[in-house]
Design a protein around this motif. Sequence first.
Motif, PDB file in Angstrom:
ATOM      1  N   ARG A  22       0.848  -1.198   0.000  1.00 28.62           N
ATOM      2  CA  ARG A  22       0.000   0.000   0.000  1.00 28.62           C
ATOM      3  C   ARG A  22       0.880   1.243   0.000  1.00 28.62           C
ATOM      4  O   ARG A  22       1.967   1.248   0.574  1.00 28.62           O
ATOM      5  CB  ARG A  22      -0.941   0.017   1.201  1.00 28.62           C
ATOM      6  N   VAL A  49      -1.806  -0.995  -3.721  1.00 28.29           N
ATOM      7  CA  VAL A  49      -3.032  -0.218  -3.550  1.00 28.29           C
ATOM      8  C   VAL A  49      -2.625   1.200  -3.173  1.00 28.29           C
ATOM      9  O   VAL A  49      -1.983   1.420  -2.145  1.00 28.29           O
ATOM     10  CB  VAL A  49      -3.926  -0.826  -2.453  1.00 28.29           C
ATOM     11  N   HIS A 105     -13.124  -2.329  -2.518  1.00 30.52           N
ATOM     12  CA  HIS A 105     -12.323  -2.131  -3.730  1.00 30.52           C
ATOM     13  C   HIS A 105     -11.752  -3.435  -4.284  1.00 30.52           C
ATOM     14  O   HIS A 105     -11.360  -3.494  -5.453  1.00 30.52           O
ATOM     15  CB  HIS A 105     -11.192  -1.120  -3.466  1.00 30.52           C
ATOM     16  N   THR A 158      -9.027   5.223  -4.636  1.00 24.46           N
ATOM     17  CA  THR A 158      -8.260   3.987  -4.442  1.00 24.46           C
ATOM     18  C   THR A 158      -7.857   3.478  -5.816  1.00 24.46           C
ATOM     19  O   THR A 158      -8.713   3.136  -6.631  1.00 24.46           O
ATOM     20  CB  THR A 158      -9.096   2.919  -3.714  1.00 24.46           C
ATOM     21  N   HIS A 169      -5.593   0.694  -8.049  1.00 25.16           N
ATOM     22  CA  HIS A 169      -4.869  -0.570  -8.056  1.00 25.16           C
ATOM     23  C   HIS A 169      -3.812  -0.492  -9.147  1.00 25.16           C
ATOM     24  O   HIS A 169      -4.127  -0.209 -10.308  1.00 25.16           O
ATOM     25  CB  HIS A 169      -5.814  -1.742  -8.325  1.00 25.16           C
TER      26      HIS A 169
END
Length: 263
Positions: free
Chosen positions: A34, A61, A131, A250, A252
Motif C-alpha cells: 500500500r 493499492v 475495492h 483507491t 490498483h
Amino acid sequence: MGYRDYRDRPDADVVPHVVPSGLESVASGLSVGRLIAWPTGAMDGRSIRRAILESGHDLVVVRSACDDVLLGAQLQCEELVCWQADTLLYFEIPTSEPVEVGPGSLEPCGLGDVVAVDRMVRDAFADYRNHWAANPALTRMSVTDAYADWTTSSLNDGDRVVLRYSMQEGETAGICLVDDADETFEEILLAGVVPDQRRQGAYQSMLRHVIARAGSLGKGSVVISTQASNTAVMRAWARVGMLPTISLNTLHVMKRESFPIQT
C-alpha cells in the motif's frame, strides 16, 4: 493504514513509500503493498511509479486525493497497469457537542467472545463489497472473511477494541471495531448491525454511544470511512452530525505480467 496517515501530513516533499499489506497478501496469494499519495502535490507521479516498481509487489493499492485526477494516467507505463478501484470518504464529528445516546449499551468484547464476535461480523457484513471487487486478480478474496479475521484478531490488540452494542432489552444488535491508539481522535474501523435489528434505529444509536464513549476518553473527535457507493450509511452518519472531511481515490497498480486480463 487509517485516518492518522492522512491527518497532519506535510504539504510537500513526501518520499513515496510502499508498505507491505500482510492481510491482503495472505488472502490473495499475491504480494500486496500500500502507498499513500497524499496530499495532492506532495509527490509526483514519476516518483510514485518508481517506488511501486522498486517495491517488487504484484499489486500496490494507492490512496490519493480525489482532486489528483492525473495520477492514474501518470502511473500507467510499459511495466504497470493502473485503474481506479473505488472512492473512499472519511466523515468526522467533534465530541465537544452533546450527544443524546438514547437506549442501549456498549460493552467491550474479550478473548472469550471470539465465536460470538465472528458470527456477528459475518452476519453484519455478509456479501459486503469493497475495492477488492474491482480487481479480477482478487476473486478468491472475501471481504466477510477478512473482516471477521480482522475483528477477532483485534480481541488481543492493545490499540483496537471490539465493542458489542445491545438494545435496551439486552439483545445484541451490532458490532463495532474502534482504534483507540490516537489521543486526539477515535477511528471507527468497522461498524455493522445484524440483519434482524436493522431499520430500527440501532445503527445510529450505536454510533451515538461510540461518540459518547470517545468523549469520555478525552478524544476530540470520531472518524469513520466507507466507499462512495455506500450512500445509505452516509445518510445515517449525517443524521448523527458527522460531516465529510477527506475524499480519496483507491487505485490498483499491478505488474502488467500479473494482471489476469490482457490489455
